[in-house]
Scaffold this motif. Structure first.
Motif, PDB file in Angstrom:
ATOM      1  N   GLU A  85     -43.492  88.168  48.358  1.00  0.00           N
ATOM      2  CA  GLU A  85     -42.759  87.103  47.673  1.00  0.00           C
ATOM      3  C   GLU A  85     -41.575  87.691  46.910  1.00  0.00           C
ATOM      4  N   THR A  86     -40.582  86.847  46.688  1.00  0.00           N
ATOM      5  CA  THR A  86     -39.453  87.223  45.837  1.00  0.00           C
ATOM      6  C   THR A  86     -39.569  86.440  44.531  1.00  0.00           C
ATOM      7  N   LEU A  87     -39.391  87.121  43.419  1.00  0.00           N
ATOM      8  CA  LEU A  87     -39.502  86.478  42.117  1.00  0.00           C
ATOM      9  C   LEU A  87     -38.223  86.672  41.315  1.00  0.00           C
ATOM     10  N   MET A  88     -37.896  85.666  40.509  1.00  0.00           N
ATOM     11  CA  MET A  88     -36.745  85.796  39.609  1.00  0.00           C
ATOM     12  C   MET A  88     -37.078  85.159  38.273  1.00  0.00           C
ATOM     13  N   ARG A  89     -36.556  85.757  37.205  1.00  0.00           N
ATOM     14  CA  ARG A  89     -36.775  85.181  35.891  1.00  0.00           C
ATOM     15  C   ARG A  89     -35.922  83.922  35.751  1.00  0.00           C
ATOM     16  N   SER A  90     -36.432  82.966  34.982  1.00  0.00           N
ATOM     17  CA  SER A  90     -35.750  81.670  34.881  1.00  0.00           C
ATOM     18  C   SER A  90     -34.330  81.775  34.338  1.00  0.00           C
ATOM     19  N   ASP A  91     -34.016  82.846  33.585  1.00  0.00           N
ATOM     20  CA  ASP A  91     -32.656  82.952  33.041  1.00  0.00           C
ATOM     21  C   ASP A  91     -31.679  83.646  34.007  1.00  0.00           C
ATOM     22  N   GLU A  92     -32.168  83.992  35.199  1.00  0.00           N
ATOM     23  CA  GLU A  92     -31.269  84.568  36.217  1.00  0.00           C
ATOM     24  C   GLU A  92     -30.626  83.421  36.996  1.00  0.00           C
ATOM     25  N   ASN A  93     -29.671  83.769  37.826  1.00  0.00           N
ATOM     26  CA  ASN A  93     -28.983  82.767  38.630  1.00  0.00           C
ATOM     27  C   ASN A  93     -29.801  82.502  39.900  1.00  0.00           C
ATOM     28  N   VAL A  94     -30.821  81.663  39.773  1.00  0.00           N
ATOM     29  CA  VAL A  94     -31.769  81.475  40.874  1.00  0.00           C
ATOM     30  C   VAL A  94     -31.203  80.543  41.950  1.00  0.00           C
ATOM     31  N   PRO A  95     -31.027  81.048  43.183  1.00  0.00           N
ATOM     32  CA  PRO A  95     -30.534  80.155  44.243  1.00  0.00           C
ATOM     33  C   PRO A  95     -31.577  79.085  44.575  1.00  0.00           C
ATOM     34  N   GLU A  96     -31.105  77.865  44.784  1.00  0.00           N
ATOM     35  CA  GLU A  96     -32.040  76.761  44.946  1.00  0.00           C
ATOM     36  C   GLU A  96     -32.645  76.662  46.334  1.00  0.00           C
TER      37      GLU A  96
END
Ligand SMILES: [Zn+2]
Ligand SMILES: [Zn+2]
Length: 170
Positions: A85-96
Motif C-alpha cells: 500500500e501507499t500511505l500519505m499524511r493528511s497534510d501532504e498533497n494527496v492526489p485524489e
C-alpha cells in the motif's frame, strides 16, 4: 498494531521494519463467515518513497476458521497474503485519483489495513476436501457420511455425459 513513522518521515529512504501478532475480529463477507482462533502473524516494513509518500509492504500468515461451501462444516484454512500500500499524511498533497491510505500525525494503525487486505484475498469458496459430496438437497444429510436413501434424479450436467457412457457399456 500501531507503527510510529516519525523517523521514517524525516528523510527519503527512511525505513522501519515491524513484526508482531495482530488480532482481527471475526467477520462476515459475501455470505461467508471467517474467524481466527489465534492472532495473525504480520511482518513487513514502511519506507519513505519520497514526495510525501510511504510505501508499506507486509506478509500476513495464520489460520482461519470458515465453512465448507458444500457441506457447511467448519474447516480450518491457512491464511497467507501480501500487502502493498501507499500511505500519505493528511497534510501532504494527496492526489485524489489514486489508491492512497491517508493517516494523521505520526502513527499508522495496521489493523484496518490488514483487515481490508484480508477481505480482498478471500477466495470465492473453500472446501473441506476437493471431492466433498456436500449435503443432500432433499433431506440435508451430509453425503460424505454415506447415502441418505433419498432418490436423487437430478444429475449434475458435468456428470451426465459420463453417466450416459457407463449406461452404453452395459
Ligand atoms: Zn465439505
Ligand atoms: Zn437425502
Amino acid at each position: 498494531m500501531i507503527i510510529n513513522v516519525a523517523s521514517v518521515l524525516k528523510e527519503f529512504g527512511g525505513k522501519i521494519s515491524f513484526e508482531g501478532k495482530l488480532e482481527i475480529p471475526a467477520l462476515s463477507f459475501s455470505g461467508g463467515e471467517y474467524s481466527f482462533c489465534e492472532p495473525l502473524d504480520v511482518r513487513g516494513s514502511i519506507v519513505n518513497a519520497g514526495g510525501g509518500a510511504l510505501s508499506l509492504n507486509a506478509d500476513v500468515s495464520g489460520v482461519m476458521t470458515t465453512q465448507c461451501a458444500r457441506c457447511m462444516k467448519d474447516i480450518e484454512v491457512p491464511v497467507e497474503f501480501g500487502i502493498s500500500e501507499t500511505l500519505m499524511r493528511s497534510d501532504e498533497n494527496v492526489p485524489e485519483d489514486e489508491d492512497i491510505i491517508v493517516f494523521e500525525g505520526n502513527e499508522i494503525g495496521l489493523d484496518e489495513i490488514v483487515e481490508n487486505n484480508f477481505i480482498m484475498n478471500i477466495k470465492p469458496r473453500y472446501l473441506c476436501r476437493k471431492d466433498c459430496k456436500g449435503l443432500c438437497p432433499k433431506c440435508g444429510a451430509d453425503l460424505n457420511e454415506g447415502g441418505c436413501g433419498c432418490e436423487n434424479d437430478e444429475i449434475d450436467p458435468r456428470w451426465a455425459a459420463l453417466a450416459d457412457m457407463i449406461k452404453n457399456e452395459d
